[in-house]
Each structure stands twice: as C-alpha cells, then as structure tokens.
Design an enzyme around this catalytic site. Structure first.
Site, PDB file in Angstrom:
ATOM      1  N   ARG A 115      -6.377  -8.257  -9.649  1.00  0.00           N
ATOM      2  CA  ARG A 115      -7.031  -9.542  -9.936  1.00  0.00           C
ATOM      3  C   ARG A 115      -8.458  -9.267 -10.366  1.00  0.00           C
ATOM      4  O   ARG A 115      -8.906  -8.109 -10.391  1.00  0.00           O
ATOM      5  CB  ARG A 115      -7.057 -10.405  -8.673  1.00  0.00           C
ATOM      6  CG  ARG A 115      -7.690  -9.688  -7.473  1.00  0.00           C
ATOM      7  CD  ARG A 115      -7.886 -10.571  -6.274  1.00  0.00           C
ATOM      8  NE  ARG A 115      -8.244  -9.841  -5.079  1.00  0.00           N
ATOM      9  CZ  ARG A 115      -9.459  -9.372  -4.799  1.00  0.00           C
ATOM     10  NH1 ARG A 115     -10.444  -9.555  -5.660  1.00  0.00           N
ATOM     11  NH2 ARG A 115      -9.700  -8.735  -3.662  1.00  0.00           N
ATOM     12  N   GLU A 162      -3.557   7.326   7.508  1.00  0.00           N
ATOM     13  CA  GLU A 162      -4.333   8.009   6.485  1.00  0.00           C
ATOM     14  C   GLU A 162      -5.497   8.715   7.168  1.00  0.00           C
ATOM     15  O   GLU A 162      -6.066   8.208   8.141  1.00  0.00           O
ATOM     16  CB  GLU A 162      -4.853   6.976   5.481  1.00  0.00           C
ATOM     17  CG  GLU A 162      -5.544   7.541   4.273  1.00  0.00           C
ATOM     18  CD  GLU A 162      -5.906   6.427   3.289  1.00  0.00           C
ATOM     19  OE1 GLU A 162      -5.062   6.107   2.432  1.00  0.00           O
ATOM     20  OE2 GLU A 162      -7.008   5.869   3.411  1.00  0.00           O
ATOM     21  N   LYS A 196       0.806  -1.212   0.000  1.00  0.00           N
ATOM     22  CA  LYS A 196       0.000   0.000   0.000  1.00  0.00           C
ATOM     23  C   LYS A 196       0.844   1.270   0.000  1.00  0.00           C
ATOM     24  O   LYS A 196       0.464   2.273  -0.596  1.00  0.00           O
ATOM     25  CB  LYS A 196      -0.947   0.002   1.207  1.00  0.00           C
ATOM     26  CG  LYS A 196      -1.903  -1.200   1.255  1.00  0.00           C
ATOM     27  CD  LYS A 196      -2.771  -1.293   0.031  1.00  0.00           C
ATOM     28  CE  LYS A 196      -3.808  -2.383   0.140  1.00  0.00           C
ATOM     29  NZ  LYS A 196      -3.245  -3.728   0.065  1.00  0.00           N
ATOM     30  N   HIS A 224     -15.618  -4.004   6.922  1.00  0.00           N
ATOM     31  CA  HIS A 224     -14.832  -3.501   5.791  1.00  0.00           C
ATOM     32  C   HIS A 224     -14.859  -4.450   4.598  1.00  0.00           C
ATOM     33  O   HIS A 224     -14.008  -4.366   3.712  1.00  0.00           O
ATOM     34  CB  HIS A 224     -13.380  -3.224   6.198  1.00  0.00           C
ATOM     35  CG  HIS A 224     -13.237  -2.253   7.327  1.00  0.00           C
ATOM     36  ND1 HIS A 224     -13.491  -0.908   7.192  1.00  0.00           N
ATOM     37  CD2 HIS A 224     -12.868  -2.443   8.626  1.00  0.00           C
ATOM     38  CE1 HIS A 224     -13.279  -0.299   8.344  1.00  0.00           C
ATOM     39  NE2 HIS A 224     -12.914  -1.201   9.225  1.00  0.00           N
TER      40      HIS A 224
END
Length: 497
Positions: free
Chosen positions: A297, A205, A121, A240
C-alpha cells in the site's frame, strides 16, 4: 482529465489526512472524489473537501470503515469507477481488493494474490528467500508447538523475536532475551496475534540488536516495469511504530543503496507486484541488511519520497491502476535534497505515548520555504477516540540534511496545538539530539536516548499569550474549566516549544 486515466470518479475508502491528501491530487487531475464517513466524522475535513460524501455507519471502524459491503454500495450509488484504500483499514485486505474486482470497480493497489502473498509473513519470507533477497536467520514457516519453538530459539540464539505471521504494526510481537522467558512470551505473542488479526500463527526470527529500519519505495506497472524511489530511514519509533522519518538515509553509501534497491525491485518482481509498495529492511551496524516485510500500500511517510524525487505517488498510483506504463526507468530517477517527516499524534508522551484524543481549540500549522503539512483536521474539530490519533504529518525539505533539520526545527517551533497532548515536544527533542543530528541512531533510540526531561516545559509567557486569544467564559465555545488560566492550565494543553 488526463488521457492516461480510465476513470473520472474515485471513492476514497478511508478518512483523515490520507483522504485529504488523495483528494488534493484528484483535484489537480480533474477527478471527481467521493468520501465515506462514520458518524464520528460527519463534520470532518475530508467530508467537507470531497465532491460527494456518503455515510457508511456508526463510529466504530468495524461498523463503518471496515464494512466492505457499505463501501461498495457507496461506490455504486455515486458512480465511482475506482476505489483508493489509502493506508490502514482495508488497504491490505485481499478480500476487499477481490470484492472490488468482482463488482467491476478498479482497486487502486496490487492484486489480491500479491496482497495475500506478502501480507502473510511466512509466505513472504519463503518467496523472498527464493528470490535471493537477504533474510535474517529464523523459521521458514509458522511454528505451532511451543516446546519445539523453544528448542529452535535456542539454536538461533538469543535474543529472538516471536512475530505474528499475519498483520503488523508491532502487534503479536515479543522480543525474548532469555530462555526462561521464552514460553510465556511465545504464548503472549500468539494470543495477541489471534486477538488482533484473527490468526494466532507466529514464527521466529533472530532479533537484530540496535538496527536501522530502512525501507525502499517501489513502483511497478502492469507491463513488468519496476523501479525503486530510493530509501527512507524510519528508525525513530515507539512501540515498533514510526514517529520520525527521513530520506535519504544518512548512513547508506551509493554502493549499499544500489544493492538494497536491487533487492527491493527483486522482491516486487517475485510477487508480480503492481502499484506503489514498500520493501522494509533491517540494517545492522555492520551494514548487512535483511528483509523485514513488504507493505502492499501507500505508506504514511510517502511525502518525504515525493519531496526528494518530485513525483506525486498518488498520481502514479492512479496512472498505474489505469493501465499506464511508468514512463521512466531507474536511471531517470535521482535524489534531490533531503526531507524529514515528523508525525504529529495526539499522544501523552510522558504517559507512555498513550493516545490523547479530544478537542482542537487551536490548530495553527507552520508554513514557509520547504515546509509541508498533511493533515485531516482543522481548528475547532476533534481528534476522535475511535481511530488512529494522528493530527498531521509535518515535512521539511532542504538542499541538504542540515538545511532540512533547520527548517524542521523552525516548523516545530511554529506549530501550535491547544486541546490535546501531542508528539511535537518529542519530535523537537529528537531534532535537537546530537546523535540524531550526526545520523548515529537506531531503532533503540527511544530506549537509549530519550528522556522525559528532554522535553522542554511550556513557558508561562507563551501559555498566557495563547490562552488570552481563546474564547471567553460567556462564549458558546467557552473553554472547559481545566483550560482557564486561573486554574493554572497544565502544559499538556499547549504543545509548543
């Protein structure tokens, strides 16, 4: 076999519904298929449908579906020239993609380098920032020192998100609303990331409150052509993880769709991507969007994109892996109608969406105009305890969103599963929710809108009708005691509105 394809035998390094879905496309294209299976899946639907099947180990995934050596051995033994990884398991494992290349086997997916760049990430954020893709405020790299992280969190402003640098699926993620909770949340996120991914790095973040989760499907060939196939709104989530998705989004204007689509294409070009992938964004209530991550993917929810574009994404993956060009440009693509997907999981919704594996005494899926069901199970089978508890993906398409909603409502009413608890009642409550019907919802839906009493109780008449058709006491398939009518079988055994 079409001339565009460079292989005639494909091994599918996966299981369940995605394996079945890939097999169906291969049948249309005249490609021979090889399934792999663990001991738990010996009688599974994907094993029955493939042209050939190879046992690769015991039930635990780390002894079967995650064994690169066993999968490559199966490919060599069966003459498979290509491997499709599906989603999950090894689908975003750069080492697997590299091992396929070293073995002279085509990996149906992006390069190992692209997987590594976008799978981490922090490196993905750096790459996207350089490409001009909008980013939420946060740390450019992983941050190790807890006290330094606490200071940075204060500068960003609470709430902040502590997020694993590797992996996904909501693991290694903590939302911190108060400064006094930061250090403990930081350590928990690191510990969970280390446990889940073998990598304890995390970054910070700015946490966007109540955003929409909007993702763009992209396709890229090896000749530099990249297009997006419009967006999917995946904002209905628990833990999530997505449960209900729709395409297109009900809130995007044509101008915003164009800007987000251009950003998605730029993101794919930045990592020299090839194949099918997804660029995920967070969309704020002010209609500002930020890059979230890239999935290198095929996505679980790809059928709704297929329904509104008319493209078979698996077929496109196979063509791209064979070196073919896309054969169309962005201007050739249009949105046709509206599609909604409900993920049907074996989960105990009142118990907190916990997995509820077990036998499928009844599995009667709906059909009819505009309805599609992708499943990897059949009646009389089981939802194993070892893997993701997905039973099926239920998709409804209509000329417009209202028609798609009506068809999904009817399909959920017609879907009958006996033996495990499922998310069918939850999905039905979403479809009936006024905020969902008007398109005014966000990722906070489960927290703000969902209540257990929104799930209608199973009525006695329906339960009697279903149980009356199940095996009797003397049958070798007799029901367990908990299912016998005189024991007042609980509504968890019958998931039908």
């Amino acid at each position: 076999m079409p001339d565009a394809l460079s292989f005639d035998t494909l091994l599918i390094a996966n299981r369940g519904e995605i394996c079945v879905r890939i097999i169906r496309t291969c049948r249309e294209l005249g490609i021979r298929t090889v399934a792999v299976y663990s001991d738990a899946d010996r009688d599974a639907l994907h094993v029955q449908m493939a042209d050939e099947a190879v046992r690769i180990g015991p039930a635990p995934s780390n002894e079967s579906y995650l064994r690169i050596d066993a999968i490559l051995d199966a490919a060599r033994a069966t003459g498979a020239q290509a491997i499709h990884p599906g989603y999950g398991f090894l689908s975003e494992n750069a080492g697997f993609a590299r091992a396929c290349a070293e073995a002279g086997i085509i990996f149906v997916g992006p390069s190992p380098e692209a997987i590594e760049q976008m799978g981490d990430k922090t490196s993905a954020r750096e790459l996207m920032r350089a490409a001009g893709v909008p980013m939420a405020p946060g740390t450019p790299d992983a941050i190790e020192d807890a006290e330094e992280a606490e200071r940075v969190a204060g500068d960003i402003g609470y709430p902040v998100l502590v997020k694993a640098a590797a992996g996904g699926g909501g693991k290694g993620m903590r939302v911190v609303h108060r400064a006094e909770d930061f250090l403990s949340s930081f350590e928990m996120a690191r510990s969970e990331a280390q446990s889940a991914f073998g990598d304890g790095r995390v970054y910070l973040e700015k946490y966007v409150v109540g955003p929409r989760h909007i993702e763009f499907q992209i396709l890229a060939d090896s000749h530099g052509n990249v297009v997006h196939l419009f967006e999917r709104d995946c904002s209905i989530q628990r833990r999530h993880q997505k449960v209900v998705e729709e395409a297109p989004s009900s809130v995007l204007t044509p101008e915003l769709r164009e800007r987000m689509g251009a950003a998605a294409v730029a993101a794919a070009k930045a990592c020299s991507y090839e194949g099918a992938g997804t660029i995920e964004f967070l969309l704020t209530s002010e209609m500002e969007f930020y890059f979230l991550e890239m999935n290198t993917r095929l996505q679980v929810e790809h059928p709704i994109t297929e329904m509104i574009t008319g493209l078979d994404l698996v077929a496109e993956q196979l063509r791209i892996a064979s070196g073919a060009t896309l054969g169309y440009s962005q201007n050739d693509l249009t949105i046709n109608g509206h599609a909604i997907e409900c993920r049907i999981y074996a989960e105990d919704v009142p118990g907190g969406f916990l997995p509820d594996p077990g036998p499928l005494f009844r599995h009667r899926s709906p059909d009819g105009t505009g309805v599609r069901v992708d499943t990897g199970v059949s009646e009389g089978g089981r939802v194993p305890i070892y893997y993701d508890p997905m039973i099926a993906k239920l998709i409804a398409w209509g000329e417009d969103r209202e028609t798609a909603l009506r068809r999904m409502r009817r399909a959920l009413q017609d879907y009958m599963i006996v033996g495990v608890s499922t998310t069918i009642p939850f999905c039905a409550s979403v479809i009936e929710n006024p905020r969902f019907q008007t398109g005014e919802y966000s990722t906070a839906y489960v927290d703000n809108e969902f209540a257990i009493d929104a799930i209608e109780a199973t009525d006695v008449e329906a339960r009697i009708a279903v149980l009356a058709g199940l095996p009797s006491e003397g049958s070798d398939k007799a029901l367990p005691k908990a299912l016998r009518l005189e024991e007042d079988a609980p509504s968890r055994w019958l998931n039908r509105r």
